[in-house]
Write a protein that holds these residues in place. Structure first.
Motif, PDB file in Angstrom:
ATOM      1  N   ASP A  84       0.834  -1.199   0.000  1.00  0.00           N
ATOM      2  CA  ASP A  84       0.000   0.000   0.000  1.00  0.00           C
ATOM      3  C   ASP A  84       0.870   1.251   0.000  1.00  0.00           C
ATOM      4  OD1 ASP A  84      -2.139  -1.732   2.301  1.00  0.00           O
ATOM      5  OD2 ASP A  84      -2.440  -1.492   0.143  1.00  0.00           O
ATOM      6  N   SER A  85       0.284   2.339  -0.451  1.00  0.00           N
ATOM      7  CA  SER A  85       0.998   3.630  -0.471  1.00  0.00           C
ATOM      8  C   SER A  85       2.369   3.482  -1.115  1.00  0.00           C
ATOM      9  CB  SER A  85       1.128   4.187   0.952  1.00  0.00           C
ATOM     10  OG  SER A  85      -0.129   4.343   1.564  1.00  0.00           O
ATOM     11  N   VAL A  86       2.400   2.851  -2.260  1.00  0.00           N
ATOM     12  CA  VAL A  86       3.690   2.560  -2.893  1.00  0.00           C
ATOM     13  C   VAL A  86       4.368   3.844  -3.361  1.00  0.00           C
ATOM     14  CG1 VAL A  86       3.047   0.227  -3.558  1.00  0.00           C
ATOM     15  CG2 VAL A  86       2.609   2.121  -5.135  1.00  0.00           C
ATOM     16  N   LYS A  87       5.681   3.761  -3.439  1.00  0.00           N
ATOM     17  CA  LYS A  87       6.511   4.894  -3.834  1.00  0.00           C
ATOM     18  C   LYS A  87       7.397   4.471  -5.007  1.00  0.00           C
ATOM     19  CE  LYS A  87       6.913   6.239   1.047  1.00  0.00           C
ATOM     20  NZ  LYS A  87       7.863   6.516   2.152  1.00  0.00           N
ATOM     21  N   PRO A  88       7.910   5.424  -5.774  1.00  0.00           N
ATOM     22  CA  PRO A  88       8.799   5.057  -6.890  1.00  0.00           C
ATOM     23  C   PRO A  88       9.997   4.219  -6.441  1.00  0.00           C
ATOM     24  CG  PRO A  88       8.089   7.322  -7.117  1.00  0.00           C
ATOM     25  CD  PRO A  88       7.575   6.853  -5.783  1.00  0.00           C
ATOM     26  N   GLU A  89      10.479   4.459  -5.236  1.00  0.00           N
ATOM     27  CA  GLU A  89      11.632   3.692  -4.741  1.00  0.00           C
ATOM     28  C   GLU A  89      11.282   2.243  -4.410  1.00  0.00           C
ATOM     29  OE1 GLU A  89      10.517   6.652  -3.612  1.00  0.00           O
ATOM     30  OE2 GLU A  89      10.773   6.824  -1.424  1.00  0.00           O
TER      31      GLU A  89
END
Length: 127
Positions: A84-89
């Motif tokens: 969840d709430s994924v980020k580019p990193e």
């Protein structure tokens, strides 16, 4: 012998969610510790989140704590990684691994502690 097959990877936007699956065959999954690892281009493989053989213990790396969770469905012989709430990193190839040798009831976080690995599934987070 244990065969692990990951699925569920793909392209997701920043802030979105994705659920990865790791299905096992050849041996029941339910009594072994399982871990999720990832490897981004040019970086070493790193621990993401794991679960103990009993399922009573889970542990996530600081970089994903509060966003990623691991669970297991023993009836389906499958372990899941909810992202969840994924980020580019978070962009990387994600691998599941199982430890079939004798284990304490805690989460193993180092790659050499696992003896079977899946082929990996690509997760790409767009900004």
């Amino acid at each position: 012998q244990v065969q692990l097959v990951e699925s569920g990877g793909g392209l997701v936007q920043t802030g979105g969610s994705l659920r990865l699956s790791c299905a096992a065959s050849g041996r029941t999954f339910s009594n072994y510790p399982v871990g999720w690892f990832r490897q981004a281009p040019g970086k070493e493989r790193e621990f993401v989140v794991g679960i103990s053989w009993s399922g009573r213990q889970t542990y996530a790396a600081d970089s994903v704590k509060g966003r990623f969770t691991i669970s297991r469905d023993n009836a389906k012989n499958t372990v899941y990684l909810q992202m969840d709430s994924v980020k580019p990193e978070d962009t990387a190839v994600y691998y599941c691994a199982v430890r079939t040798t004798w284990s304490n009831d805690y989460v193993y976080t180092r790659s050499p502690e696992y003896n079977y690995w899946g082929q990996g599934t690509q997760v790409t987070v767009s900004s």
